[in-house]
Structure formats: C-alpha cells, structure tokens
Design an enzyme around this catalytic site. Structure first.
Site, PDB file in Angstrom:
ATOM      1  N   HIS A 139       0.836  -1.198   0.000  1.00  0.00           N
ATOM      2  CA  HIS A 139       0.000   0.000   0.000  1.00  0.00           C
ATOM      3  C   HIS A 139       0.872   1.250   0.000  1.00  0.00           C
ATOM      4  O   HIS A 139       2.071   1.205   0.303  1.00  0.00           O
ATOM      5  CB  HIS A 139      -0.953   0.018   1.203  1.00  0.00           C
ATOM      6  CG  HIS A 139      -0.274   0.136   2.542  1.00  0.00           C
ATOM      7  ND1 HIS A 139       0.170   1.331   3.069  1.00  0.00           N
ATOM      8  CD2 HIS A 139       0.026  -0.815   3.472  1.00  0.00           C
ATOM      9  CE1 HIS A 139       0.711   1.126   4.250  1.00  0.00           C
ATOM     10  NE2 HIS A 139       0.642  -0.172   4.526  1.00  0.00           N
ATOM     11  N   CYS A 152       3.802  -4.416   6.674  1.00  0.00           N
ATOM     12  CA  CYS A 152       3.377  -4.182   5.297  1.00  0.00           C
ATOM     13  C   CYS A 152       4.543  -3.689   4.445  1.00  0.00           C
ATOM     14  O   CYS A 152       5.600  -3.329   4.950  1.00  0.00           O
ATOM     15  CB  CYS A 152       2.254  -3.148   5.248  1.00  0.00           C
ATOM     16  SG  CYS A 152       0.647  -3.770   5.813  1.00  0.00           S
TER      17      CYS A 152
END
Length: 331
Positions: A139, A152
């Site tokens: 992301h 992440c």
C-alpha cells in the site's frame, strides 16, 4: 516598477518556487525518478540512482503479459515484471524490527483503492493490496529510507497507484531477502526432470485442491524439495536434487515468445541486473534433478506466467535453514 508590477513579480516568484519544489519531491512525475519512461535503458538509468521515496515506471516496454512483483527486503526495492520484462522499480519501506515483513510466495487476495488499518489507529492505506489475511499488504505510505512499517510493504503514492492498475487478484508477489543483512545472488536453477528415480515417499500431486489460478514453483535447497502452488495453495510436492553451493535467491518466469514456445527467462533481481530478460541456459537447467513422474504431472500447467523461486528457506515449519518458512505466507 509600479505596485501592480511588483505584485505580479512576487506572484511569479511564488509560483516558480512551488513548481520547483514539486519537481524536487521524491516520486514526482517529472523528468526525474517517478517519471513514466519508455525504454529499458531509461528505466535502468533511473533505477540505479533511486533515493528514498523515488520510483520509475516504464509500462510500454512490455504492454501485455503476466505480472510478477518481486519485493527485495535486503535492498528495500520492489520490482515489477510483465511477461518477464522489468517495467517498474520503486524504493519501499518494509517491517521494522519486531514487525518483520514475512518472506515467501504470496498472491494478491483483495484490492481496495481506499483502506484503513484495523490494527493501527485507523491509519489510511491507499491502494491497498492484501497479501495475508492477518494484515500484510502492499500500500501507499511514508518512505523514511529504512524499514519502518508494522509488516506491510509501503510504496510511494504514485507507484502504488500505477501498480494497483497493473495487478489483479491472484497476481504473484515474491518477498525475499533480509532487511537487516544484505544478500548475495548466484546462478538460479530451474525445474527439470532427471532420467532416473521415481516418486519418493511423501511426494504427492493434488491439483484438485486449487483447480485454477496463477502457478508458482518453489525450490528449496534446505529441504531438497520442490513445491507447486496454484493461486497460493500448495497442490504438489516432490523430492529434488538441488545444488547447495549458494544460499542466493533467484527468480525465473515462463514468458511467451512471439512465434515460439514459452521460454524460461531470468528476472533481474538484485545482483543479477545483467541477466534481466536472458533465456535460461540449458546447462544450468540440468543442474536440478526431480523424478520424471512428478515432472510429467507438472508439465501440463507450465504456461506463460508461471513463476519459479529458488530459495534457501524451507518449504514448511520444522525444516532446515532460515527460520521463516517460505509457504507460511501463501494462504
């Protein structure tokens, strides 16, 4: 200079300063890193000097074909390949100590342009592409020049947007390396049958477990075994003889060639940029031996877009080598 001219002059200076500031922002879509370039030469030139938050994108180099995303924890870089050709490179920020980004073979499980974290104060995660159901994703986010996330893979906003438009659910994402220790690379090996031996005890082939989706083959030096995944689910496994003279990670993809049969080619992971797009040498192919009966079962699903990962990591918990099992994330 009258008052009106003075105001115009000051306004022009403000506008000029703003334009200059935007041009210097990491990842800005201008003439510097972050631009959409149109040749492999331009891409390589920009990619070689990327700084934190910068990226380069060249989709016209390979406008069609299967997509593979390779996340290199050691170099803090993400590289995108289409039909085996590198079309984008970006700096990234992965998991900080205590929140390490897991290594392994993943498929994109779901995609959302807008997403907010369920774990960390509702933090925004634009262009969210989920890799695991327990929270690991690609992301857009901040890029401080070091591993800084909760696991992440953070990408520059512009790159995250371009990548989101290029991938689909089921796209293969390989995460390899060690964010704390650089890795070296060596010649890769590839799936090939040997003339002797049969299926050994413990081997199996169960394609019905996942009837469709992208195929990834993982070869583990630690386990001396080959596993076949389809859509992130393991559908087969076999004993293999895999040279152990290196602990390097290597990636190949089966690319479609105009007017010819699909060909295994290298993708240019760190340390092997010069091999990017080079066809596999048959001598290298023959270094790996697997039972011919198992190869015969795998062969029908070897279509363009299949990805091959050669790794030191084990295929399952409890194996030898790196403590992080490769297939833990493939779910």
């Amino acid at each position: 200079m009258d008052r009106q001219q003075g105001r115009r002059y000051r306004a022009a200076r403000v506008i000029g300063a703003a334009v200059l500031a935007l041009a210097l922002l990491p990842g800005a879509a201008s003439a510097g890193p972050g631009a959409k370039v149109s040749s492999s030469v331009e891409l390589a030139r920009h990619a070689a000097r990327l700084k934190a938050g910068q990226w380069v994108w060249a989709p016209r180099i390979a406008p069609q074909g299967p997509v593979l995303v390779y996340v290199d924890l050691s170099q803090q870089l993400a590289t995108v390949y289409r039909n085996g050709v590198r079309i984008g490179v970006s700096t990234i920020s992965t998991g900080k100590p205590g929140h390490d980004t897991p290594v392994g073979v993943f498929t994109i499980l779901e995609k959302n342009v807008t997403h907010n974290s369920n774990l960390y104060d509702n933090a925004p995660m634009p262009y969210h592409q989920r890799l695991t159901w327990d929270g690991v994703a690609l992301h857009a986010g901040s890029l401080p020049g070091k591993p800084d996330s909760h696991g992440c893979v953070r990408l520059p906003y512009g790159f995250a947007k371009e990548l989101f438009g290029t991938t689909k659910r089921g796209t293969t994402v390989i995460v390899a390396g060690n964010a704390r220790h650089p890795v070296t690379q060596d010649d890769g090996e590839v799936l090939a049958p040997t003339a002797s031996g049969g299926v050994v005890e413990g081997d199996y082939w169960a394609p019905e477990k996942s009837p469709s989706g992208p195929v990834t083959i993982v070869m583990s030096r630690s386990d001396q075994a080959v596993a076949v995944l389809r859509n992130g689910v393991e559908i087969g496994r076999s004993h293999a003889v895999i040279p152990t003279n290196s602990d390097a990670t290597h990636v190949l993809t089966l690319a479609a060639k105009a007017g010819g049969a699909p060909t295994w080619i290298y993708v240019g992971v760190s340390g092997h940029d010069d091999e990017d797009g080079r066809p596999l040498d048959e001598a290298v192919r023959n270094r790996v031996q697997i039972p011919p009966a198992f190869y015969a079962q795998v062969a029908p699903i070897l279509m363009p877009g299949v990805t091959l990962l050669v790794t030191q990591s084990p295929l399952a918990p409890g194996g030898l080598g790196d403590a992080q099992p490769v297939l833990d994330g493939a779910r």
